[in-house]
Design an enzyme around this catalytic site. Structure first.
Site, PDB file in Angstrom:
ATOM      1  N   LYS A  90      31.783  60.094  76.589  1.00  0.00           N
ATOM      2  CA  LYS A  90      31.492  61.089  77.615  1.00  0.00           C
ATOM      3  C   LYS A  90      32.749  61.498  78.358  1.00  0.00           C
ATOM      4  O   LYS A  90      33.787  60.837  78.300  1.00  0.00           O
ATOM      5  CB  LYS A  90      30.461  60.541  78.602  1.00  0.00           C
ATOM      6  CG  LYS A  90      29.055  60.447  78.024  1.00  0.00           C
ATOM      7  CD  LYS A  90      28.579  61.776  77.455  1.00  0.00           C
ATOM      8  CE  LYS A  90      28.395  62.856  78.485  1.00  0.00           C
ATOM      9  NZ  LYS A  90      28.009  64.162  77.893  1.00  0.00           N
ATOM     10  N   TYR A 106      34.165  63.965  74.471  1.00  0.00           N
ATOM     11  CA  TYR A 106      33.447  65.151  74.936  1.00  0.00           C
ATOM     12  C   TYR A 106      33.938  65.485  76.336  1.00  0.00           C
ATOM     13  O   TYR A 106      34.108  64.593  77.175  1.00  0.00           O
ATOM     14  CB  TYR A 106      31.937  64.894  74.986  1.00  0.00           C
ATOM     15  CG  TYR A 106      31.272  64.818  73.635  1.00  0.00           C
ATOM     16  CD1 TYR A 106      31.223  65.933  72.804  1.00  0.00           C
ATOM     17  CD2 TYR A 106      30.685  63.637  73.196  1.00  0.00           C
ATOM     18  CE1 TYR A 106      30.608  65.855  71.556  1.00  0.00           C
ATOM     19  CE2 TYR A 106      30.068  63.559  71.958  1.00  0.00           C
ATOM     20  CZ  TYR A 106      30.036  64.679  71.139  1.00  0.00           C
ATOM     21  OH  TYR A 106      29.436  64.603  69.909  1.00  0.00           O
ATOM     22  N   HIS A 123      33.139  69.179  77.912  1.00  0.00           N
ATOM     23  CA  HIS A 123      32.205  70.157  78.497  1.00  0.00           C
ATOM     24  C   HIS A 123      32.761  70.700  79.813  1.00  0.00           C
ATOM     25  O   HIS A 123      32.144  70.583  80.877  1.00  0.00           O
ATOM     26  CB  HIS A 123      30.830  69.527  78.710  1.00  0.00           C
ATOM     27  CG  HIS A 123      30.191  69.010  77.451  1.00  0.00           C
ATOM     28  ND1 HIS A 123      29.743  69.862  76.459  1.00  0.00           N
ATOM     29  CD2 HIS A 123      29.934  67.748  77.021  1.00  0.00           C
ATOM     30  CE1 HIS A 123      29.225  69.132  75.473  1.00  0.00           C
ATOM     31  NE2 HIS A 123      29.331  67.858  75.781  1.00  0.00           N
ATOM     32  N   GLU A 152      33.607  68.791  71.431  1.00  0.00           N
ATOM     33  CA  GLU A 152      32.642  69.883  71.270  1.00  0.00           C
ATOM     34  C   GLU A 152      33.256  71.219  70.879  1.00  0.00           C
ATOM     35  O   GLU A 152      32.519  72.154  70.545  1.00  0.00           O
ATOM     36  CB  GLU A 152      31.796  70.052  72.540  1.00  0.00           C
ATOM     37  CG  GLU A 152      32.516  70.670  73.726  1.00  0.00           C
ATOM     38  CD  GLU A 152      33.259  69.657  74.591  1.00  0.00           C
ATOM     39  OE1 GLU A 152      33.760  70.060  75.653  1.00  0.00           O
ATOM     40  OE2 GLU A 152      33.338  68.464  74.190  1.00  0.00           O
ATOM     41  N   ASP A 192      24.652  70.013  79.386  1.00  0.00           N
ATOM     42  CA  ASP A 192      26.065  69.623  79.368  1.00  0.00           C
ATOM     43  C   ASP A 192      26.976  70.825  79.576  1.00  0.00           C
ATOM     44  O   ASP A 192      28.097  70.685  80.073  1.00  0.00           O
ATOM     45  CB  ASP A 192      26.426  68.942  78.039  1.00  0.00           C
ATOM     46  CG  ASP A 192      26.138  67.449  78.056  1.00  0.00           C
ATOM     47  OD1 ASP A 192      26.409  66.812  79.082  1.00  0.00           O
ATOM     48  OD2 ASP A 192      25.626  66.932  77.053  1.00  0.00           O
TER      49      ASP A 192
END
Length: 372
Positions: free
Chosen positions: A75, A94, A96, A118, A270
């Site tokens: 995360k 990730y 985001h 991503e 997200d």
């Protein structure tokens, strides 16, 4: 290269950046891996498992961040983690960033090399490091939605597939991509009445070929979206614009006109969510109510099935971890245009165009930023 794997600290996040098998593979290529103690405990891996794979166990996250040349996470880094990043350190996870100004500002300030899972692309126009989690989240969305529809959770009190003589719930899936396709598989399997909305006719043809008359694949217009959302018992929001904030397709007015006790699962949360009334929630408190509609907006849905999710993610990320470690980040990024698309921030510059546009930063071409 020294690769660091800290323990995830987001609420109810049990995944881990690297499993022991991935650690062993990286070490076999001549690199060093340091792992924070108990980093893998949430998916059943002990410190000894990592030691057996060749890793060194570190007691504190601060020491992992201080020693590692590359940090591999799952995360986005939380504020306390962002404060530990340093100039020229690679962060691979990730991110985001589009809906997250504070994180973006902290990463810019750190001057670290921040590569987002991503936005890494492939030769087929896909997002190979997002795909495994989209598969998991799409399938989980139906499970979560089915629970949200239970009366004890303030839902309509409906069984998704109904029973003989009783109509099933109507499930409306917005977006027919990886999330939507996997959500449709689960919803069809549970016997629901399924509608999938998308604006890409090729996607609709693919869905039609895959599911036939088991679903209704509908071209998404404002009229079609309103009609089906207002008639839905469960709405799944699965719209993604790579790197950018999700468009708000379901409005506050739509929510007010939905059936009392209907449920929404916003898988796009997200990236800010595609439902106007969405706000990020956690596994500890996953739902809330707006105008008698149950909203499930957990920002790390796959974290609830961490073992499945971690292995699926590691299968996808390991080749890129090796590229960065073997070549160094500059050469690896220059050699692989798809990995380069994952570069979001470097040396205080924003190198993802959609993030720059969404948050008002100057965009710098990633190849230019690397060379300079």
């Amino acid at each position: 290269m020294i690769i660091g794997v800290p323990k995830e600290i987001k609420n109810h996040e049990y995944r881990v950046g690297m499993v022991p098998a991935s650690v062993r593979e990286v070490i076999n290529h001549g690199h060093e891996v340091i792992v924070e103690t108990n980093a893998g405990i949430g998916i059943g891996f002990t410190d000894q498992d990592y030691v057996d794979a060749g890793a060194k166990i570190i007691n504190q996250a601060s020491d992992v961040f201080a020693q590692a040349e590359m940090i591999v996470k799952v995360k986005e880094p939380q504020a306390v983690e962002r404060a530990m990043l340093r100039e020229d350190q690679v962060l691979f996870t990730y991110l985001h960033l589009a809906p997250d100004l504070p994180q973006t500002e902290d990463l810019i300030k750190s001057k670290a090399i921040c590569i987002a899972y991503e936005t890494v692309t492939d030769d087929f126009g896909g997002l190979p490091l997002l795909a495994p989690m989209s598969e998991v989240a799409g399938r989980m969305s139906i499970q979560a939605g089915a629970q949200a529809l239970e009366k004890s959770n303030a839902g309509r009190g409906m069984l998704l597939g109904g029973v003989p003589g009783v109509e099933p719930a109507k499930v409306v899936i917005i977006g027919g991509g990886m999330v939507g396709n996997n959500a449709a598989q689960m919803a069809v399997g549970m016997g629901a009445d399924v509608v999938v909305l998308d604006r890409n006719t090729n996607v609709l043809r693919k869905l039609d070929a895959q599911f036939g008359n088991k679903i209704k694949a509908i071209y998404s217009t404002a009229d079609a979206l309103e009609k089906h959302v207002l008639d839905a018992d469960l709405v799944i929001g699965g719209v993604l614009i790579p790197g950018a904030a999700a468009p708000k397709l379901v409005t506050k007015e739509h929510i007010k006109s939905m059936k009392p006790g209907a449920a929404i699962v916003d898988v796009a949360i997200d990236q800010g969510g595609c439902i106007e009334t969405s706000k990020a929630t956690t596994h500890a408190e996953p739902t809330y109510i707006v105008d008698d509609v149950v909203h499930y907006c957990v920002a790390n849905m796959p974290g609830a099935v961490p073992r499945t999710s971690t292995f699926a993610l590691n299968n996808a990320t390991l080749p890129y971890i090796l590229q960065i470690a073997n070549k160094g980040h500059v050469q690896a990024l220059l050699d692989n245009k798809h990995l380069l698309n994952g570069l979001n921030v470097i040396d205080g510059q924003v190198t993802c165009q959609s993030v720059a546009e969404n948050l008002g930063f100057e965009y710098v071409d990633p190849a230019v930023a690397l060379i300079n």
